[in-house]
Design a protein around this motif. Structure first.
Motif, PDB file in Angstrom:
ATOM      1  N   LEU A 314       4.681  19.988  40.473  1.00 20.29           N
ATOM      2  CA  LEU A 314       4.467  19.298  41.750  1.00 20.29           C
ATOM      3  C   LEU A 314       5.304  18.017  41.816  1.00 20.29           C
ATOM      4  N   GLN A 315       5.459  17.350  40.674  1.00 21.86           N
ATOM      5  CA  GLN A 315       6.289  16.132  40.624  1.00 21.86           C
ATOM      6  C   GLN A 315       7.736  16.473  40.982  1.00 21.86           C
ATOM      7  N   ARG A 316       8.211  17.586  40.433  1.00 20.82           N
ATOM      8  CA  ARG A 316       9.603  17.990  40.721  1.00 20.82           C
ATOM      9  C   ARG A 316       9.777  18.351  42.192  1.00 20.82           C
ATOM     10  N   ILE A 317       8.810  19.092  42.734  1.00 15.23           N
ATOM     11  CA  ILE A 317       8.897  19.492  44.149  1.00 15.23           C
ATOM     12  C   ILE A 317       8.882  18.243  45.040  1.00 15.23           C
ATOM     13  N   ALA A 318       7.943  17.328  44.751  1.00 21.27           N
ATOM     14  CA  ALA A 318       7.814  16.115  45.576  1.00 21.27           C
ATOM     15  C   ALA A 318       9.081  15.267  45.523  1.00 21.27           C
ATOM     16  N   SER A 319       9.680  15.181  44.326  1.00 24.18           N
ATOM     17  CA  SER A 319      10.856  14.313  44.161  1.00 24.18           C
ATOM     18  C   SER A 319      12.058  14.796  44.975  1.00 24.18           C
ATOM     19  N   THR A 320      12.039  16.076  45.362  1.00 25.54           N
ATOM     20  CA  THR A 320      13.163  16.612  46.149  1.00 25.54           C
ATOM     21  C   THR A 320      12.762  16.880  47.604  1.00 25.54           C
ATOM     22  N   THR A 321      11.564  16.414  47.995  1.00 25.74           N
ATOM     23  CA  THR A 321      11.090  16.639  49.366  1.00 25.74           C
ATOM     24  C   THR A 321      11.353  15.400  50.222  1.00 25.74           C
ATOM     25  N   ASP A 322      12.073  15.577  51.308  1.00 21.87           N
ATOM     26  CA  ASP A 322      12.290  14.497  52.294  1.00 21.87           C
ATOM     27  C   ASP A 322      12.782  13.177  51.696  1.00 21.87           C
ATOM     28  N   HIS A 323      13.602  13.241  50.658  1.00 19.38           N
ATOM     29  CA  HIS A 323      14.145  12.006  50.044  1.00 19.38           C
ATOM     30  C   HIS A 323      13.026  11.024  49.677  1.00 19.38           C
ATOM     31  N   LEU A 324      11.930  11.542  49.115  1.00 16.65           N
ATOM     32  CA  LEU A 324      10.750  10.710  48.841  1.00 16.65           C
ATOM     33  C   LEU A 324      11.072   9.471  47.999  1.00 16.65           C
ATOM     34  N   LYS A 363       2.332   3.148  42.217  1.00 13.50           N
ATOM     35  CA  LYS A 363       1.470   4.256  41.752  1.00 13.50           C
ATOM     36  C   LYS A 363       2.185   5.597  41.898  1.00 13.50           C
ATOM     37  N   LEU A 364       2.837   5.757  43.052  1.00  9.99           N
ATOM     38  CA  LEU A 364       3.501   7.034  43.320  1.00  9.99           C
ATOM     39  C   LEU A 364       4.722   7.210  42.422  1.00  9.99           C
ATOM     40  N   TYR A 365       5.481   6.152  42.196  1.00 13.31           N
ATOM     41  CA  TYR A 365       6.608   6.221  41.257  1.00 13.31           C
ATOM     42  C   TYR A 365       6.111   6.564  39.849  1.00 13.31           C
ATOM     43  N   ALA A 366       4.983   5.967  39.457  1.00 12.61           N
ATOM     44  CA  ALA A 366       4.411   6.225  38.120  1.00 12.61           C
ATOM     45  C   ALA A 366       4.067   7.700  37.974  1.00 12.61           C
ATOM     46  N   SER A 367       3.457   8.248  39.030  1.00 12.87           N
ATOM     47  CA  SER A 367       3.064   9.655  39.011  1.00 12.87           C
ATOM     48  C   SER A 367       4.288  10.571  39.005  1.00 12.87           C
ATOM     49  N   LEU A 368       5.265  10.247  39.849  1.00 12.11           N
ATOM     50  CA  LEU A 368       6.487  11.054  39.945  1.00 12.11           C
ATOM     51  C   LEU A 368       7.239  11.103  38.614  1.00 12.11           C
ATOM     52  N   GLY A 369       7.287   9.962  37.924  1.00 13.89           N
ATOM     53  CA  GLY A 369       8.125   9.863  36.733  1.00 13.89           C
ATOM     54  C   GLY A 369       7.407  10.083  35.413  1.00 13.89           C
ATOM     55  N   SER A 370       6.172  10.594  35.471  1.00 16.96           N
ATOM     56  CA  SER A 370       5.389  10.657  34.221  1.00 16.96           C
ATOM     57  C   SER A 370       5.852  11.745  33.251  1.00 16.96           C
ATOM     58  N   ASN A 371       6.682  12.706  33.709  1.00 21.56           N
ATOM     59  CA  ASN A 371       7.099  13.785  32.800  1.00 21.56           C
ATOM     60  C   ASN A 371       8.588  14.099  32.780  1.00 21.56           C
ATOM     61  N   ASP A 372       9.234  14.007  33.928  1.00 20.41           N
ATOM     62  CA  ASP A 372      10.586  14.545  34.057  1.00 20.41           C
ATOM     63  C   ASP A 372      11.669  13.472  33.918  1.00 20.41           C
ATOM     64  N   GLU A 373      12.597  13.713  33.016  1.00 23.34           N
ATOM     65  CA  GLU A 373      13.665  12.746  32.711  1.00 23.34           C
ATOM     66  C   GLU A 373      14.568  12.484  33.919  1.00 23.34           C
ATOM     67  N   LYS A 377      15.251   8.903  35.981  1.00 20.73           N
ATOM     68  CA  LYS A 377      16.601   8.370  36.191  1.00 20.73           C
ATOM     69  C   LYS A 377      16.793   8.043  37.680  1.00 20.73           C
ATOM     70  N   LYS A 378      16.322   8.974  38.520  1.00 25.05           N
ATOM     71  CA  LYS A 378      16.443   8.789  39.963  1.00 25.05           C
ATOM     72  C   LYS A 378      15.687   7.528  40.411  1.00 25.05           C
ATOM     73  N   ILE A 379      14.514   7.313  39.823  1.00 23.51           N
ATOM     74  CA  ILE A 379      13.692   6.144  40.185  1.00 23.51           C
ATOM     75  C   ILE A 379      14.391   4.846  39.770  1.00 23.51           C
ATOM     76  N   THR A 380      14.864   4.799  38.518  1.00 27.56           N
ATOM     77  CA  THR A 380      15.473   3.546  38.035  1.00 27.56           C
ATOM     78  C   THR A 380      16.794   3.252  38.751  1.00 27.56           C
ATOM     79  N   GLU A 381      17.407   4.288  39.306  1.00 27.87           N
ATOM     80  CA  GLU A 381      18.670   4.066  40.030  1.00 27.87           C
ATOM     81  C   GLU A 381      18.449   3.733  41.514  1.00 27.87           C
ATOM     82  N   THR A 382      17.184   3.765  41.948  1.00 25.90           N
ATOM     83  CA  THR A 382      16.872   3.385  43.329  1.00 25.90           C
ATOM     84  C   THR A 382      17.080   1.874  43.458  1.00 25.90           C
ATOM     85  N   GLU A 383      17.532   1.440  44.634  1.00 31.37           N
ATOM     86  CA  GLU A 383      17.954   0.041  44.803  1.00 31.37           C
ATOM     87  C   GLU A 383      16.964  -0.987  44.220  1.00 31.37           C
TER      88      GLU A 383
END
Length: 673
Positions: A314-324, A363-373, A377-383
């Motif tokens: 679900l984290q992977r799906i969410a991370s690629t949905t609507d530029h979340l 909270k949402l970033y924490a949940s998104l990034g809890s498993n997938d490398e 990377k995508k989160i830390t590269e966000t502005e």
């Protein structure tokens, strides 16, 4: 002169207000019932939208009289109903008003009023009860004091749309604990409120939906029951899916998504079910977009974070949905400079919600990034993301600080991020600052993050060591909270891994042998395991083994004996035998085993154990004791042969486990060399 006139004028205005209020209260005591009724009606009109008047009437004692009149079955029903209406209006004032009403026993009085058969009076009592119960200062337990109340409320549900709206709203505000969920469930809440989801009244449907969301939250029993409930021939999850459609009001979409989220987290709906992947998740991502109100974006993000927290897919799906991931970056842009210039009201609103938005995004970033490398990377590269997290760690709002450290903890699981972003932004500095005098919930998350920053490959390990962290971690191991003790000892274990002798000596000195051995008898198995891990890391490399065993050998051997004799898990005993194998690898330390026949018998026992892991760890001890190239190996070999170890090794060469048979063969070769 004007100044002299001002004070008397104010006094006269105040006394006039009080006199007017007193007049309303006095009329409640008139012997003529018709005048009392007119007095109550006039009072009702006077208090609408007037908090000052409400407060005056409460101070002047209107509430006990209104409650008295409401209880009199001899009073006419119109009077009793008007009393309930006025009390409801008083309840719509300040929190102090509510406290005064509750202190005057308004709740049991109104609940008693529900036994009347007149529908209009019942509705007035319920409306007032609803207003009292939705206040945060009302003790919800008052609904459950009398066991006859909940079944009676259930029986009133069919009376009218108003009773349905008020009762479901009361339930949704008063269902705060698993015990409350159980009481409502056992009194038929599911059967009684399910049909209301297709009520012609939007308010009834909405309150029913909210009621379901609190009933299913973290409750497997209720969630499992709901999956199979039919409403007008349709399964309940499908009814919720329809309520999430874009043409429904946002409040309804969000609450329906919450119901399905909670049912999924409670294990009643699979995470790969289409109603989650294709409906609930996209609906919640949609709620995070700019076009929604700030409150809706907060709720959407927090619910989405909860939905996907344990599920990497679900984290992977969410991370690629609507530029979340980039959409969430907007959560940090409030209050915006534009609103500051154009609209003071908007600025006030933005400021109010800015904390909540940042908290929800973290909270949402924490949940998104809890498993997938890749997601991390995508989160830390966000502005400016790392700068935002660092700022979040020192925010005034404790909720934002907690969410920021959660986000940092999630990202700290990445080896790559520990080596790059964390190092570049010197994240350890604000983290160390946060660890000073933080409340326990922040301390648990911050110390957990610190454990990761102290891993051997983390560039932050050295500067953290130099900042005097050992004392702080040792103090955590003495806390009442098992989570804090665990994190303290875990961080020390990571710190001791392949550490210099100086660091190891400092850990032992600061922790103290007494505390170390207290932790070895900790009731929490996780704490015990990490303490054994620390001991194992301290007792690595021969000079360190010999030095520590020369000063603390007696106590360590005693602790090892106690653990091997007690009722412990296989994992605990395996770790303990590995410590023994490390001791056996020391030059002088191995004599503490060789001169202890009781310990040798224990090793022998575990070599013959039914569990391969324990056999393997015990065989390691023997290999280290009889290794040929070391002084005194012949004498040790002879003694162990006499004790029957060679026979056991021969047996183990026949083991079906290849690792164990190889280990036994390696040990036997020492005898042949």
């Amino acid at each position: 002169m004007a100044c002299l006139l001002e004070a008397p004028l104010r006094i006269s205005v105040l006394s006039e207000v009080t006199a007017t209020s007193r007049h309303y209260v006095d009329r409640l005591f008139d012997p003529d019932p018709q005048k009392v009724l007119q007095g109550v009606i006039d009072m009702k009109n006077a208090v609408i939208g007037n908090n000052k008047q409400k407060a005056n009437l409460i101070v002047l004692g209107a509430v006990p009289r209104l409650l008295y009149l409401l209880q009199q079955s001899s009073s006419n029903l119109q009077l009793r109903t008007e009393c309930a209406v006025v009390l409801g209006s008083l309840a719509m004032g300040t929190e102090n008003n509510i406290k005064s009403l509750v202190d005057c026993q308004i709740i049991p009085t109104l609940l008693q009023g529900l036994l009347c058969t007149d529908l209009i009076f019942i509705e007035a009592c319920l409306r007032c009860l609803r207003t009292v119960f939705i206040s945060p200062v009302t003790p919800v337990q008052l609904l459950y004091t009398d066991p006859t109340v909940i079944p009676h409320l259930m029986s009133l549900l069919s009376n009218s749309q108003r009773t349905q709206e008020y009762i479901t709203q009361i339930f949704s505000h008063c269902c705060k604990t698993p015990e409350h969920q159980t009481v409502l469930f056992n009194h038929g809440a599911i059967q009684n409120i399910s049909p209301l989801l297709i009520s012609p009244s939007y308010k009834v449907r909405m309150q029913t939906l909210k009621c379901f969301s609190v009933l299913v939250y973290e409750n497997t029993q209720v969630s499992m029951t709901l999956v199979n409930v039919l409403v007008d021939g349709e399964l309940l999850p499908q009814v919720f899916v329809k309520m999430m459609q874009r043409d429904q009001p946002i409040e309804m979409q969000l609450t329906a998504a919450k119901c399905l989220t909670y049912m999924c987290r409670a294990g009643a709906i699979r995470t790969d079910d289409s109603c989650i992947v294709l409906k609930t998740l996209p609906c919640l991502v949609r709620m995070c977009s700019k076009e929604h109100l700030l409150e809706e974006r907060v709720e959407g993000a927090e619910t989405l974070a909860y939905l996907m927290e344990p599920d990497v897919e679900l984290q992977r799906i969410a991370s690629t949905t609507d530029h979340l991931v980039s959409m969430l970056a907007d959560y940090f842009k409030y209050p915006s400079s534009v609103s500051a210039i154009t609209d003071i009201k908007r600025l006030d609103h933005d400021l109010k919600h800015a904390h909540e938005l940042r908290q929800a995004a973290f909270k949402l970033y924490a949940s998104l990034g809890s498993n997938d490398e890749d997601i991390r990377k995508k989160i830390t590269e966000t502005e400016n993301m790392m700068d935002r997290i660092v700022s979040g760690l020192s925010e005034s709002s404790i909720k934002v600080r907690l969410a920021a450290v959660r986000c940092l903890h999630s990202l700290s699981r990445s080896v790559q991020q520990l080596r790059t972003s964390f190092h570049d932004h010197a994240v350890w500095k604000p983290l160390m600052k946060l660890l000073q005098n933080a409340p326990d919930e922040v301390l648990v998350m911050a110390s957990s993050t610190l454990c990761n920053l102290l891993l051997e490959f983390s560039p932050s390990k050295e500067p953290i060591l130099e900042s005097g962290v050992i004392e702080l971690l040792c103090s955590l191991t003495q806390r009442d909270s098992p989570a804090l003790r665990l994190n303290g000892i875990w961080a020390l274990m990571n710190m001791a891994f392949q550490a210099d002798q100086k660091v190891k000596v400092e850990i032992v000195r600061c922790l103290g042998t007494e505390q170390l051995f207290r932790l070895l008898s900790d009731p929490d198995t996780n704490v015990l395991m990490k303490t054994l891990g620390l001991l194992r890391n301290l007792l690595s490399t021969r000079p360190h083994i010999d030095q520590i065993m020369s000063s603390h050998g007696k106590q360590i051997m005693q602790a090892v004996t106690l653990i091997l004799e007690a009722e412990h898990t296989i994992e605990v005993k395996e770790q303990t035998l590995c410590i023994l194998a490390n001791i056996a690898d020391g030059n002088s330390a191995k004599e503490l085993i060789m001169t202890n026949d009781d310990m040798l018998q224990k090793i022998k026992y575990y070599m013959g154990h039914s569990n391969v892991k324990l056999q393997l760890a015990a065989s390691f001890c023997i290999t280290n004791l009889i290794w040929n190239e070391e002084d005194g190996s012949q004498e040790r070999q002879d003694k162990l042969r006499e004790m029957g170890f060679v026979d056991i090794l021969h047996k183990l060469t026949q083991s079906s486990d290849p690792n164990l048979s190889d280990r036994a063969k390696t040990a036997l070769q020492q005898y042949l060399a």
